[in-house]
Scaffold this motif. Structure first.
Motif, PDB file in Angstrom:
ATOM      1  N   GLY A 151      -1.477   7.089   8.584  1.00  0.00           N
ATOM      2  CA  GLY A 151      -1.274   7.816   7.335  1.00  0.00           C
ATOM      3  C   GLY A 151      -0.106   7.252   6.554  1.00  0.00           C
ATOM      4  N   ALA A 152       0.891   6.707   7.259  1.00  0.00           N
ATOM      5  CA  ALA A 152       2.045   6.122   6.579  1.00  0.00           C
ATOM      6  C   ALA A 152       1.646   4.900   5.755  1.00  0.00           C
ATOM      7  N   VAL A 153       0.669   4.132   6.243  1.00  0.00           N
ATOM      8  CA  VAL A 153       0.154   3.007   5.460  1.00  0.00           C
ATOM      9  C   VAL A 153      -0.407   3.522   4.136  1.00  0.00           C
ATOM     10  N   ALA A 154      -1.171   4.613   4.218  1.00  0.00           N
ATOM     11  CA  ALA A 154      -1.773   5.171   3.010  1.00  0.00           C
ATOM     12  C   ALA A 154      -0.721   5.685   2.036  1.00  0.00           C
ATOM     13  N   GLY A 155       0.257   6.448   2.535  1.00  0.00           N
ATOM     14  CA  GLY A 155       1.290   6.975   1.641  1.00  0.00           C
ATOM     15  C   GLY A 155       2.079   5.876   0.963  1.00  0.00           C
ATOM     16  N   LEU A 156       2.397   4.833   1.710  1.00  0.00           N
ATOM     17  CA  LEU A 156       3.142   3.704   1.152  1.00  0.00           C
ATOM     18  C   LEU A 156       2.342   3.015   0.058  1.00  0.00           C
ATOM     19  N   VAL A 157       1.073   2.734   0.318  1.00  0.00           N
ATOM     20  CA  VAL A 157       0.267   1.993  -0.658  1.00  0.00           C
ATOM     21  C   VAL A 157       0.006   2.834  -1.904  1.00  0.00           C
ATOM     22  N   LYS A 158      -0.201   4.133  -1.725  1.00  0.00           N
ATOM     23  CA  LYS A 158      -0.426   4.975  -2.909  1.00  0.00           C
ATOM     24  C   LYS A 158       0.803   5.000  -3.804  1.00  0.00           C
ATOM     25  N   THR A 159       1.983   4.894  -3.218  1.00  0.00           N
ATOM     26  CA  THR A 159       3.197   4.781  -4.026  1.00  0.00           C
ATOM     27  C   THR A 159       3.258   3.438  -4.733  1.00  0.00           C
ATOM     28  N   LEU A 160       2.891   2.354  -4.043  1.00  0.00           N
ATOM     29  CA  LEU A 160       2.883   1.038  -4.685  1.00  0.00           C
ATOM     30  C   LEU A 160       1.939   1.021  -5.874  1.00  0.00           C
ATOM     31  N   SER A 161       0.828   1.734  -5.779  1.00  0.00           N
ATOM     32  CA  SER A 161      -0.116   1.754  -6.908  1.00  0.00           C
ATOM     33  C   SER A 161       0.513   2.378  -8.144  1.00  0.00           C
ATOM     34  N   ARG A 162       1.541   3.201  -7.953  1.00  0.00           N
ATOM     35  CA  ARG A 162       2.230   3.819  -9.096  1.00  0.00           C
ATOM     36  C   ARG A 162       3.397   2.969  -9.569  1.00  0.00           C
ATOM     37  N   GLU A 163       4.036   2.241  -8.656  1.00  0.00           N
ATOM     38  CA  GLU A 163       5.175   1.401  -9.038  1.00  0.00           C
ATOM     39  C   GLU A 163       4.742   0.040  -9.572  1.00  0.00           C
ATOM     40  N   TRP A 164       3.537  -0.404  -9.230  1.00  0.00           N
ATOM     41  CA  TRP A 164       3.044  -1.722  -9.636  1.00  0.00           C
ATOM     42  C   TRP A 164       1.813  -1.565 -10.527  1.00  0.00           C
ATOM     43  N   PRO A 165       1.961  -1.218 -11.779  1.00  0.00           N
ATOM     44  CA  PRO A 165       0.795  -0.961 -12.623  1.00  0.00           C
ATOM     45  C   PRO A 165      -0.108  -2.174 -12.830  1.00  0.00           C
ATOM     46  N   GLN A 369      15.752   9.541  -0.018  1.00  0.00           N
ATOM     47  CA  GLN A 369      16.682   8.534  -0.523  1.00  0.00           C
ATOM     48  C   GLN A 369      15.906   7.677  -1.518  1.00  0.00           C
ATOM     49  N   ASP A 370      15.595   8.285  -2.667  1.00  0.00           N
ATOM     50  CA  ASP A 370      14.645   7.692  -3.597  1.00  0.00           C
ATOM     51  C   ASP A 370      15.185   6.445  -4.276  1.00  0.00           C
ATOM     52  N   LYS A 371      14.413   5.383  -4.181  1.00  0.00           N
ATOM     53  CA  LYS A 371      14.643   4.142  -4.924  1.00  0.00           C
ATOM     54  C   LYS A 371      13.300   3.436  -5.048  1.00  0.00           C
ATOM     55  N   LEU A 372      13.150   2.645  -6.105  1.00  0.00           N
ATOM     56  CA  LEU A 372      11.951   1.813  -6.207  1.00  0.00           C
ATOM     57  C   LEU A 372      11.908   0.849  -5.030  1.00  0.00           C
ATOM     58  N   PHE A 417      -0.442  11.956  -2.878  1.00  0.00           N
ATOM     59  CA  PHE A 417      -0.715  11.208  -4.095  1.00  0.00           C
ATOM     60  C   PHE A 417       0.106   9.934  -4.239  1.00  0.00           C
ATOM     61  N   GLY A 418       1.176   9.772  -3.457  1.00  0.00           N
ATOM     62  CA  GLY A 418       2.138   8.709  -3.742  1.00  0.00           C
ATOM     63  C   GLY A 418       3.022   9.129  -4.892  1.00  0.00           C
ATOM     64  N   ASN A 419       4.228   8.555  -4.981  1.00  0.00           N
ATOM     65  CA  ASN A 419       5.135   8.924  -6.060  1.00  0.00           C
ATOM     66  C   ASN A 419       6.171   7.826  -6.243  1.00  0.00           C
ATOM     67  N   ARG A 420       6.420   7.459  -7.482  1.00  0.00           N
ATOM     68  CA  ARG A 420       7.373   6.386  -7.770  1.00  0.00           C
ATOM     69  C   ARG A 420       8.725   6.666  -7.116  1.00  0.00           C
ATOM     70  N   GLY A 421       9.274   5.631  -6.466  1.00  0.00           N
ATOM     71  CA  GLY A 421      10.570   5.755  -5.837  1.00  0.00           C
ATOM     72  C   GLY A 421      10.546   6.385  -4.455  1.00  0.00           C
ATOM     73  N   GLN A 422       9.363   6.772  -3.987  1.00  0.00           N
ATOM     74  CA  GLN A 422       9.278   7.494  -2.716  1.00  0.00           C
ATOM     75  C   GLN A 422       8.314   6.833  -1.740  1.00  0.00           C
ATOM     76  N   ALA A 423       8.356   5.512  -1.639  1.00  0.00           N
ATOM     77  CA  ALA A 423       7.463   4.811  -0.721  1.00  0.00           C
ATOM     78  C   ALA A 423       7.660   5.297   0.706  1.00  0.00           C
ATOM     79  N   ASP A 424       8.919   5.486   1.118  1.00  0.00           N
ATOM     80  CA  ASP A 424       9.203   5.942   2.477  1.00  0.00           C
ATOM     81  C   ASP A 424       8.860   7.410   2.670  1.00  0.00           C
ATOM     82  N   TYR A 425       9.197   8.237   1.691  1.00  0.00           N
ATOM     83  CA  TYR A 425       8.930   9.667   1.788  1.00  0.00           C
ATOM     84  C   TYR A 425       7.428   9.945   1.758  1.00  0.00           C
ATOM     85  N   ALA A 426       6.700   9.229   0.910  1.00  0.00           N
ATOM     86  CA  ALA A 426       5.248   9.378   0.874  1.00  0.00           C
ATOM     87  C   ALA A 426       4.627   8.926   2.183  1.00  0.00           C
ATOM     88  N   ALA A 427       5.130   7.818   2.738  1.00  0.00           N
ATOM     89  CA  ALA A 427       4.622   7.330   4.019  1.00  0.00           C
ATOM     90  C   ALA A 427       4.859   8.361   5.113  1.00  0.00           C
TER      91      ALA A 427
END
Length: 521
Positions: A151-165, A369-372, A417-427
């Motif tokens: 599931g962490a793979v999914a959360g991470l990638v869904k965040t990338l889809s928002r940070e990398w348009p 610890q939100d960062k892109l 859903f993933g969220n910008r700046g939260q790749a780790d938190y979403a994962a």
């Protein structure tokens, strides 16, 4: 779905699964005109270069070698398709998989971000990550022994889809029992697919996307969960934030014994006399600075901020403990880092001897610890992921599921859903969601993952309410949110595991659409 391209002649980096999927995938991509570099975690074998994918330095060096073959236009992370024995709740088995599957993907994505952005401008770029949770992300009739950590793979990638348009970032869940050639073809299709889904699965030849399903609570239910007066409940993160608010509601309803675990020290009964009457941030920081100066200490803004935050946390914990005890509940508090299995074990052993085995579990501990992605350190990624996930795994090993009435894991819409700046938190939160599914199939009690949206004035996001509002995210009023867990326990059903509780999702609702049960406020 519409066909898309990669930058002409762009190199594709493929992580190897040791089953043949990556090898077949590489052949298909080469036939389309793309050089392929295939790597495996560990030593070189079968034409795949061996790399320690958990090492930041090793991954950076790998990317330097890949660039010698041409511009990097794609990454396909097929490594999670490896055939491995079930991990269960074993800490070592989880660590051996989370390292290359999740941390490795994080390091690859961070190191390749600029390369993929350039290729996107020159014809197209993609990052496709596979998971093997059955093709439906473990929902419904997924495999019994899937690995929830994916599931962490999914959360991470869904965040990338928002940070990398400009980059097609997508997680693809597959059925591990499908033929190797079919799995490879599905991944090639996703490399070239240009729809807006950041999350798709393949099951029995069908391409599946997930969606939210609004689900009302029942007026009454034969499996309604109730607590008896004095029932011991273990709560992590329970003296602060959202978890404290929910604990207060449970205390008022049932007056259980609340056994709280937090990372902060147990607060004194009162502040020091020179600080007690102060309420504004400016006055408190001025007093802290004066105190340090009188003691002959030279302190800067960082030290003052650290001391201020410690005082603020102590005040919040003290006030919440007083509120909980005022309900008539017995309340005990222990300081422990939930990532420390020994410390958790000691705390639970003391409580078990005094109060008996816990009959309920609420895991609310977490940090943000939100960062892109480009600014996020591996150490920060590990801490955010570990606090949420390692804590849950340790608790699951320490409790007796046969006596539990319920287990509630506190997750977030960021995982869904993933969220910008939260790749780790979403994962972390999406892995928690899948762990809840895994546990619910094995434990007789109700297991629920509460995917909270942000609360107004409460919790880790309270200080950025204005920012969230500008982004269109609705905030849950505390007076409504605090009762939602009890309502779910009383009126929900076993098997309803991923429960989304939110106000307005705003941009997070697009383009992802999950199948999780949704409770709209």
């Amino acid at each position: 779905s519409p066909s898309a391209r990669l930058a002409p002649g762009g190199v594709v980096l493929v992580t190897d699964d040791d089953r043949g999927v990556a090898r077949a995938l590489a052949a298909d991509l080469r036939a389309l005109g793309h050089p392929v570099v295939r790597v495996r975690h560990g030593v070189s074998e079968g034409g795949a270069e061996g790399v320690n994918l958990t090492s930041d330095a090793a991954v950076s060096a790998l990317l330097d070698r890949v660039r010698e073959h041409g511009p990097l236009a794609g990454i396909v992370h097929a490594l999670p398709l490896r055939s491995l024995p079930p991990a269960g709740l074993d800490a070592e088995a989880w660590a051996s998989r989370m390292g290359p599957e999740v941390r490795g993907l994080f390091l690859l994505a961070r190191a390749a971000a600029e390369d993929l952005a350039r290729s996107a401008e020159q014809g197209g770029a993609a990052l496709i990550a596979a998971t093997s949770m059955g093709g439906r992300f473990a929902l419904g009739d997924g495999p019994f022994d899937f690995f929830p950590g994916q599931g962490a793979v999914a959360g991470l990638v869904k965040t990338l889809s928002r940070e990398w348009p400009g980059v097609r970032a997508r997680v693809v869940d597959l059925d591990p029992d499908a033929e190797v050639e079919v799995l490879a073809a599905d991944l090639v299709h996703e490399v070239r697919s240009d729809d807006r889904h950041a999350e798709v699965g393949y099951r029995d030849g069908q391409r599946i996307a997930l969606r939210t399903v609004p689900a009302p609570l029942f007026d009454s239910h034969e499996d309604e969960i109730t607590l008896d007066h004095g029932d011991p409940i273990i709560i992590t993160g329970g003296a602060r934030g959202i978890t404290a608010a929910v604990a207060a509601d449970l205390a008022r309803r049932w007056r259980p014994t609340l056994l709280l675990i937090g990372s902060s020290p147990r607060p004194l009964d009162h502040d020091d006399p020179d600080l007690a009457p102060l309420t504004t941030t400016a006055d408190i920081k001025a007093a802290l600075h004066s105190r340090a100066r009188r003691a002959g200490h030279s302190v800067g803004p960082a030290e003052i901020e650290r001391d201020f935050q410690a005082l603020r946390r102590a005040r919040e914990i003290r006030a919440n403990l007083q509120t909980l005890r005022a309900t008539g509940s017995v309340v005990d508090y222990a300081q422990a880092d939930v990532r420390d299995a020994d410390a958790l074990g000691r705390a639970l052993a003391v409580w078990r001897e005094q109060y008996g085995p816990p009959v309920a579990l609420i895991h609310g501990a977490g940090v943000i610890q939100d960062k892109l992605l480009r600014d996020k350190t591996p150490e920060s990624f590990d801490r955010v992921l570990g606090t949420k996930l390692e804590g849950a795994l340790t608790l699951a090993r320490l409790v007796d599921p046969q006596v539990l009435k319920f287990a509630a894991l506190f997750s977030s819409v960021a995982g869904r859903f993933g969220n910008r700046g939260q790749a780790d938190y979403a994962a972390a939160n999406e892995a928690l969601n899948k762990l809840a599914l895994w546990l619910d199939r094995r434990w007789p009690c109700r297991v629920v993952s509460m995917l909270w949206g942000p609360w107004s004035g409460v919790g880790m996001v309270s200080e950025i309410e204005g920012h969230l509002g500008k982004r269109g995210l609705g905030l849950i009023p505390p007076e409504i949110g605090r009762a939602r867990l009890a309502d779910e326990l009383r009126l929900g059903r076993k098997g309803d595991v991923e429960v989304l509780v939110t106000a307005d999702l705003g941009p997070l609702g697009e383009p992802a659409d999950p199948l999780a049960k949704a409770v709209m406020l």
